[in-house]
Scaffold this active site. Sequence first.
Site, PDB file in Angstrom:
ATOM      1  N   GLY A  27       0.826  -1.215   0.000  1.00  0.00           N
ATOM      2  CA  GLY A  27       0.000   0.000   0.000  1.00  0.00           C
ATOM      3  C   GLY A  27       0.858   1.262   0.000  1.00  0.00           C
ATOM      4  O   GLY A  27       0.390   2.342   0.387  1.00  0.00           O
ATOM      5  N   THR A  28       2.089   1.131  -0.481  1.00  0.00           N
ATOM      6  CA  THR A  28       3.032   2.258  -0.518  1.00  0.00           C
ATOM      7  C   THR A  28       2.425   3.469  -1.240  1.00  0.00           C
ATOM      8  O   THR A  28       2.494   4.601  -0.741  1.00  0.00           O
ATOM      9  CB  THR A  28       4.311   1.838  -1.288  1.00  0.00           C
ATOM     10  OG1 THR A  28       4.655   0.510  -0.931  1.00  0.00           O
ATOM     11  CG2 THR A  28       5.445   2.781  -1.032  1.00  0.00           C
ATOM     12  N   HIS A  88      11.834   0.995   1.115  1.00  0.00           N
ATOM     13  CA  HIS A  88      11.408  -0.387   1.373  1.00  0.00           C
ATOM     14  C   HIS A  88      12.415  -1.079   2.295  1.00  0.00           C
ATOM     15  O   HIS A  88      12.258  -2.276   2.578  1.00  0.00           O
ATOM     16  CB  HIS A  88      11.357  -1.179   0.063  1.00  0.00           C
ATOM     17  CG  HIS A  88      10.157  -0.892  -0.809  1.00  0.00           C
ATOM     18  ND1 HIS A  88       8.896  -0.661  -0.314  1.00  0.00           N
ATOM     19  CD2 HIS A  88      10.024  -0.847  -2.165  1.00  0.00           C
ATOM     20  CE1 HIS A  88       8.058  -0.470  -1.326  1.00  0.00           C
ATOM     21  NE2 HIS A  88       8.716  -0.575  -2.446  1.00  0.00           N
TER      22      HIS A  88
END
Length: 286
Positions: A27-28, A88
């Site tokens: 859901g970045t 990330h």
Amino acid sequence: LRATLTFQKHFKAIDSDIILATMPKSGTTWLKALAFSIVNRNNHSVDESPLLFSNPHYLVPFLEMHLYKDGNIPDIDAMPCPRILATHLPYQFLPSTILDCSNCRIIYLCRNPLDVFTSTLHFVLQNRFASRPLASLDVPFEEFCQGIYPYGPFWDHCLGYWNASLKNPQKVLFLKYEDLKKDINSSVKKIADFLGYPLSAEEEEAGLVEEIATLCSFENLKNLNCNKEGEIQTVFRAKHNSFFRKGEVGDWVNLVPPSMANRLEKLMQEKFGESGLTLDIHGNSV
Ligand code: PAP
């Protein structure tokens, strides 16, 4: 690796920095849109938001995958403050400047691992990172269960940020994709409070929470021309529309058989142990 090492060596955090951290496909893109809209709401009204013309990945760039790619050292001091940046990387790999900077904030967004796995496979196929369609799920699923996945084992990634959020809740906010889906308005307020940009009573009365939620919603972003067309070049090339597939909770049921789901559920229970972290897999928290 080179980009990560350059980022670790050269990045200098400042107090106003906001770092958005995720495992890929958690859901970045959504979190980027939300944080950008909340923080910049006094610079642009919702109907003039840069999100209407730019894919969220340009407005909130990735550190190791974009800004520092190929060992590039960007002039990051030239970025307007507050700088909203994404990564990330696992918590353990963040440069100490981020961890030591007392006011710089980190938001981590976590998602059900079966949906992460499913979303990743679709993304790979859509962008043709794999040369041919998957013959079977067996190999990628086995690898995921062994922790062979971009940015490391799923459970280590979540637990790193989870433990940091317990230790230092002022610095690390731990969110779940499924909670955002359940109640986006409360999530908008929670993010705004955490970042030090709380919505005033007047803003709430004027419906700004709902406006931000709608602007950043899957349906709205997916249908914008800037997200329907074009590609982004980071360490790889990806179609803008490949970041907007279904945006649902539990879509894994269309790909992953129950036997694999049960195995991953047990593995998560084992890995999360007594940490207190629970993730909703079958509609139950594990
Ligand atoms: P990234 O980590 O590679 O940047 P990321 O944005 O985390 O990608 O992953 C895309 C997923 O988020 C897609 O999930 P799906 O494959 O299960 O559909 C995408 O649909 C979903 N997504 C993107 N934008 C939104 C949004 N505004 N609301 C909800 N889900 C979204």
